[in-house]
Design an enzyme around this catalytic site. Structure first.
Site, mmCIF file in Angstrom:
data_model
loop_
_atom_site.group_PDB
_atom_site.id
_atom_site.type_symbol
_atom_site.label_atom_id
_atom_site.label_comp_id
_atom_site.label_asym_id
_atom_site.label_seq_id
_atom_site.Cartn_x
_atom_site.Cartn_y
_atom_site.Cartn_z
ATOM 1 N N HIS A 172 -7.045 37.309 -5.638
ATOM 2 C CA HIS A 172 -7.603 36.814 -4.466
ATOM 3 C C HIS A 172 -8.084 35.321 -4.738
ATOM 4 O O HIS A 172 -7.704 34.810 -5.672
ATOM 5 C CB HIS A 172 -9.140 37.409 -4.477
ATOM 6 C CG HIS A 172 -9.078 38.929 -3.909
ATOM 7 N ND1 HIS A 172 -10.119 39.698 -3.799
ATOM 8 C CD2 HIS A 172 -7.793 39.536 -3.559
ATOM 9 C CE1 HIS A 172 -9.757 40.701 -3.321
ATOM 10 N NE2 HIS A 172 -8.366 40.810 -3.210
ATOM 11 N N GLU B 259 -10.328 33.348 -5.211
ATOM 12 C CA GLU B 259 -11.356 33.001 -6.186
ATOM 13 C C GLU B 259 -10.578 32.904 -7.408
ATOM 14 O O GLU B 259 -10.931 32.124 -8.404
ATOM 15 C CB GLU B 259 -12.461 34.050 -6.274
ATOM 16 C CG GLU B 259 -13.306 33.944 -4.976
ATOM 17 C CD GLU B 259 -12.992 34.773 -4.120
ATOM 18 O OE1 GLU B 259 -13.736 35.698 -3.457
ATOM 19 O OE2 GLU B 259 -11.643 35.362 -3.741
ATOM 20 N N CYS C 19 -14.174 39.782 -7.572
ATOM 21 C CA CYS C 19 -14.245 38.456 -7.809
ATOM 22 C C CYS C 19 -15.564 37.776 -8.335
ATOM 23 O O CYS C 19 -15.611 36.806 -8.868
ATOM 24 C CB CYS C 19 -13.879 37.793 -6.278
ATOM 25 S SG CYS C 19 -12.071 38.036 -6.073
ATOM 26 N N CYS D 29 -15.490 39.860 -3.143
ATOM 27 C CA CYS D 29 -15.731 41.138 -3.324
ATOM 28 C C CYS D 29 -16.576 41.821 -4.672
ATOM 29 O O CYS D 29 -16.522 41.040 -5.568
ATOM 30 C CB CYS D 29 -14.349 41.883 -3.346
ATOM 31 S SG CYS D 29 -13.261 41.293 -4.725
#
Length: 205
Positions: free
Chosen positions: A90, A92, A124, A115
């Site tokens: 992701h 992040e 994350c 998430c």
């Protein structure tokens, strides 16, 4: 991905005007999330940066949303990233990799709530906690019931300050309107122009 390390004018040292409002999290628990009643210009700037980063993956992330993340420390960007496609890390994670040790005590800006569950990739939220970021600014909460408010609650439980950049929420929602529609209705999102093109194709056969 190379770090941007772009310097920005220092934000005002005056404390921002803040407000608290309640959001309903998991199991009906009300959790306070701090937001700026008048978001700072820098918050808006960095959140717009997140949105622009996220757009780089347009057309490649489905069924996941497009997400961008920027890590800021001492008024300069030390890391940035976006979610390139499903099954990939992701936004992040890419931003934290870019920032490396400079993520500690930094502010993370992310266009969508991080998430807090294990799927194709780890949460994350745990990445932020392990990196020891100081606070997280979220563009919008995630409408996915698996995520909704749970990411915010997890960060707050780790004593990370969380605030919503309400001034840029509309931009973040526009970025992922198809994803939001699917999460809220369970149906695919189709624009009028798309429907017209399908109709034209059918009439031509």
């Amino acid at each position: 991905m190379a770090s941007s390390l772009i310097s920005h004018p220092a934000a005002s040292t005056a404390p921002p005007c803040c407000a608290r409002f309640a959001v309903r999290g998991a199991h009906g628990v009300m959790a306070g999330v701090r937001c700026h009643a008048q978001a700072s210009d820098m918050d808006e700037l960095y959140m717009r940066w997140c949105v622009e980063l996220a757009r780089k993956a347009a057309g490649h992330t489905s069924p996941n949303p497009m997400v961008g993340c920027v890590i800021v420390r001492d008024s300069r960007v030390v890391g940035e990233g976006f979610h390139p496609k499903a099954s990939q890390p992701h936004a992040e994670v890419f931003a934290l990799r870019d920032a490396r040790d400079l993520a500690k005590n930094a502010t993370a800006y992310v266009s969508l709530e991080p998430c807090n569950h294990y799927g194709r990739t780890p949460p994350c939220t745990e990445a932020f906690i392990n990196a020891k970021v100081k606070d997280v600014v979220v563009g919008m909460t995630d409408p996915n019931p698996i995520v909704a408010f749970k990411g915010i609650e997890r960060l707050k439980s780790a004593r990370i300050d969380v605030r919503l950049c309400t001034e840029e929420e509309a931009s973040c929602r526009k970025l992922n309107e198809a994803y939001i529609h699917r999460m809220l209705t369970g149906k695919a999102f189709a624009t009028f122009s798309t429907m017209c093109n399908v109709s034209d194709d059918l009439s031509a056969t």
